[in-house]
Design a protein around this motif. Structure first.
Motif, PDB file in Angstrom:
ATOM      1  N   THR A 135      -9.158   0.321   1.533  1.00 18.45           N
ATOM      2  CA  THR A 135      -8.601   0.999   2.716  1.00 18.45           C
ATOM      3  C   THR A 135      -8.343   2.465   2.415  1.00 18.45           C
ATOM      4  N   LEU A 151     -14.439  -5.009   4.629  1.00 18.39           N
ATOM      5  CA  LEU A 151     -13.959  -3.626   4.502  1.00 18.39           C
ATOM      6  C   LEU A 151     -14.611  -2.883   3.352  1.00 18.39           C
ATOM      7  N   THR A 201      -5.317  -1.362  -0.782  1.00 15.97           N
ATOM      8  CA  THR A 201      -4.234  -2.216  -0.300  1.00 15.97           C
ATOM      9  C   THR A 201      -4.259  -3.520  -1.087  1.00 15.97           C
ATOM     10  N   ILE A 255      -3.933   5.778   2.452  1.00 20.83           N
ATOM     11  CA  ILE A 255      -4.784   4.778   3.112  1.00 20.83           C
ATOM     12  C   ILE A 255      -5.201   5.288   4.480  1.00 20.83           C
ATOM     13  N   LEU A 289      -7.158  -4.515   8.792  1.00 20.74           N
ATOM     14  CA  LEU A 289      -6.840  -5.508   7.765  1.00 20.74           C
ATOM     15  C   LEU A 289      -5.719  -6.434   8.209  1.00 20.74           C
ATOM     16  N   TYR A 341       0.842  -1.198   0.000  1.00 19.61           N
ATOM     17  CA  TYR A 341       0.000   0.000   0.000  1.00 19.61           C
ATOM     18  C   TYR A 341       0.875   1.245   0.000  1.00 19.61           C
ATOM     19  N   ALA A 390      -8.133   1.475   8.936  1.00 16.28           N
ATOM     20  CA  ALA A 390      -8.506   0.380   8.040  1.00 16.28           C
ATOM     21  C   ALA A 390      -7.351  -0.575   7.816  1.00 16.28           C
ATOM     22  N   ILE A 391      -6.137  -0.064   7.664  1.00 13.69           N
ATOM     23  CA  ILE A 391      -4.994  -0.944   7.416  1.00 13.69           C
ATOM     24  C   ILE A 391      -4.653  -1.747   8.671  1.00 13.69           C
TER      25      ILE A 391
END
Length: 522
Positions: free
Chosen positions: A145, A109, A130, A77, A85, A72, A81-82
């Motif tokens: 993301t 997501l 991502t 991003i 993940l 990513y 969210a990352i």
């Protein structure tokens, strides 16, 4: 499972996918490698080992040694969210088809995109997604993301109103589309997305009301946008120049605004909106001449107030366009049109002025344009003060020095102020350009030249079109039914039909309009 991996490697590894573009020419896209290390190396090499490109390797789970690669772009991003993940979605139980399990887990997501080749991989990374790769697989996934820093919804700065919504568009296309959908909660509000720009790959979207918009208008917009073949699109103005009907005209043939309520009202009339990612200004077509003299506030005030303000704008339009040229023509060629007392006063003011009226006007107009631009470019804390003080000091000093007459200072001042009344900045620039041309004609031929210049402007306006719609409609061609909302604005209960040339189907927007009319009460 190892047997399946070997088959996939033999069939797809080090191969290219032959596809065809719209012109019929073959395009070879390099497919992903079966080795995670090779994919990482190619991606890093493509991005020049950029420091903001993040690559990570984790295991599918404790029992399965399959490695998962995550790629990513930092800053594009959402950190939350990352983190979700990496800590939750990529941890799946051991199974025979881990790619399907990952797809199901990552779908929480948002929408999951398939990654079959490197071109799609690069575009996904640069779009804030991502990319997830599995060692031994030639197909990847892209998880939603998207995030990063962006400007929040604020009040528009170019089209402010006293009464009405205070929200304006931002630089995010998704946010702008959501602001419009908050105004129009109807499934017939359709949006078509595309990517324009070979290098920037800018997201562009067309929004319209299905069932109201003319289908030919939407098809024409698709054709014009599809013909664009350019390296970069940074702002909606780039799109405007490439799809406008007429290039060699000072008049804007596409309308731009940063107000969602204006776009929503245009969509309900049968127009289309063109949204460009990275700019708060949304284009709207077709655009008519009268549209540039209408404000969103016209529909938030009573009809009589709105009509008075519109008439004032048209008066200011003629003052801003004609005031300097009429002064030059009358004082130079047609002094007999002035009363004797006024003529004597002007002659006394001009006594000792070394320049003719045309040179006076040009010098003062250029000086004011310089002050205007300086006020825009300077910091806000000092820009307004510099422009105001500069105009007062220079005007007073020029009069005392005997370079210009006081009457000319008054003419230039009222001309500049009248120009600020025009709601559209683009149309204001057009008037400033035409003003200098009319001043030159007035200095050469007097009122006869001004008359010929106005006729030429009107003929040029009548020849223009915006996406096939006459620019001067509904005045030329004259449509009596559409005069309800042009120079005058009738009450809301009387506006029961949409503009006929714009929306040629479903023209009725208010049923039983007569029953909506307020009844007088004793």
């Amino acid at each position: 499972m190892e047997f399946i991996k070997k088959i996939l490697k033999n069939n797809y590894n080090n191969s290219t996918d032959a596809r065809f573009n719209q012109s019929g020419f073959s395009i070879s896209k390099e497919l992903l490698e079966g080795s995670l290390d090779l994919n990482f190396d190619k991606v890093k090499k493509a991005f020049g080992n950029s420091s903001d490109l993040i690559t990570q390797t984790i295991h599918l789970n404790d029992a399965d040694p399959v490695q998962i690669g995550v790629i990513y772009m930092n800053g594009l991003i959402s950190p939350i969210a990352i983190q979700t993940l990496l800590t939750e979605n990529l941890k799946v139980d051991s199974c025979e088809f881990p790619l399907d399990a990952l797809r199901s887990s990552v779908s929480t997501l948002g929408q999951v995109r398939e990654i079959p080749d490197f071109d799609t991989l690069y575009q996904s990374i640069l779009s804030g997604l991502t990319v997830i790769l599995l060692d031994g697989y030639v197909q990847g996934l892209a998880a939603n993301t998207q995030g990063g820093e962006h400007r929040s919804v604020e009040e528009p700065t170019t089209q402010s109103v006293v009464r009405g919504p205070r929200e304006g568009f931002t630089e995010l296309l998704s946010t702008n589309a959501a602001l419009i959908r908050r105004k129009i909660k109807d499934p017939n509000l359709w949006m078509e997305s595309m990517t324009i720009g070979r290098v920037t790959k800018t997201d562009v979207a067309i929004m319209y009301m299905n069932g109201i918009v003319n289908d030919k208008l939407v098809a024409e917009a698709r054709i014009r946008l599809g013909r664009i073949d350019i390296d970069a699109i940074f702002e909606s103005a780039n799109i405007e120049e490439l799809i406008q009907d007429e290039t060699y005209t000072p008049f804007p043939t596409l309308y731009n605004t940063e107000r969602p309520d204006v776009i929503a009202a245009g969509l309900m009339e049968g127009r289309i909106a063109i949204l460009v990612d990275g700019t708060p200004f949304v284009l709207m077509a077709p655009a008519l001449f009268t549209q540039f003299y209408q404000s969103a506030e016209d529909y938030y005030q009573r009809a009589d107030f709105a009509t008075l303000l519109r008439l004032l704008r048209y008066v200011c339009f003629f003052i801003s366009l004609l005031a300097p040229s009429l002064y030059i023509a009358i004082t130079t060629f047609h002094q007999e049109l002035l009363p004797s007392s006024l003529l004597i006063s002007l002659a006394a003011q001009r006594e000792g002025i070394p320049f003719p009226a045309f040179i006076e006007a040009v010098v003062m107009e250029i000086t004011f344009e310089i002050l205007r631009e300086a006020g825009v470019r300077l910091p806000k804390t000092v820009g307004q003060a510099v422009s105001i003080v500069g105009a007062l000091v220079i005007g007073q000093a020029a009069v005392e020095a005997g370079l210009v007459s006081p009457a000319m200072v008054i003419i230039v001042a009222i001309t500049a102020i009248s120009n600020f009344v025009i709601p559209s900045f683009n149309m204001g620039i057009t008037i400033r350009i035409l003003r200098f041309l009319l001043m030159l004609i007035a200095a050469s031929f007097g009122l006869y030249g001004v008359t010929v210049g106005l006729i030429a402007i009107v003929l040029h306006l009548c020849s223009l079109r915006s996406f096939g719609i006459p620019y001067m409609s509904p005045m030329a061609p004259f449509i009596l039914a559409d005069q309800k909302d042009t120079i005058f604005r009738l009450p809301q209960w009387a506006l029961h039909e949409r503009p006929r040339l714009i929306s040629q189907k479903n023209n009725i927007r208010e049923n039983n309009a007569s029953s909506n009319k307020p009844e007088p009460r004793p």
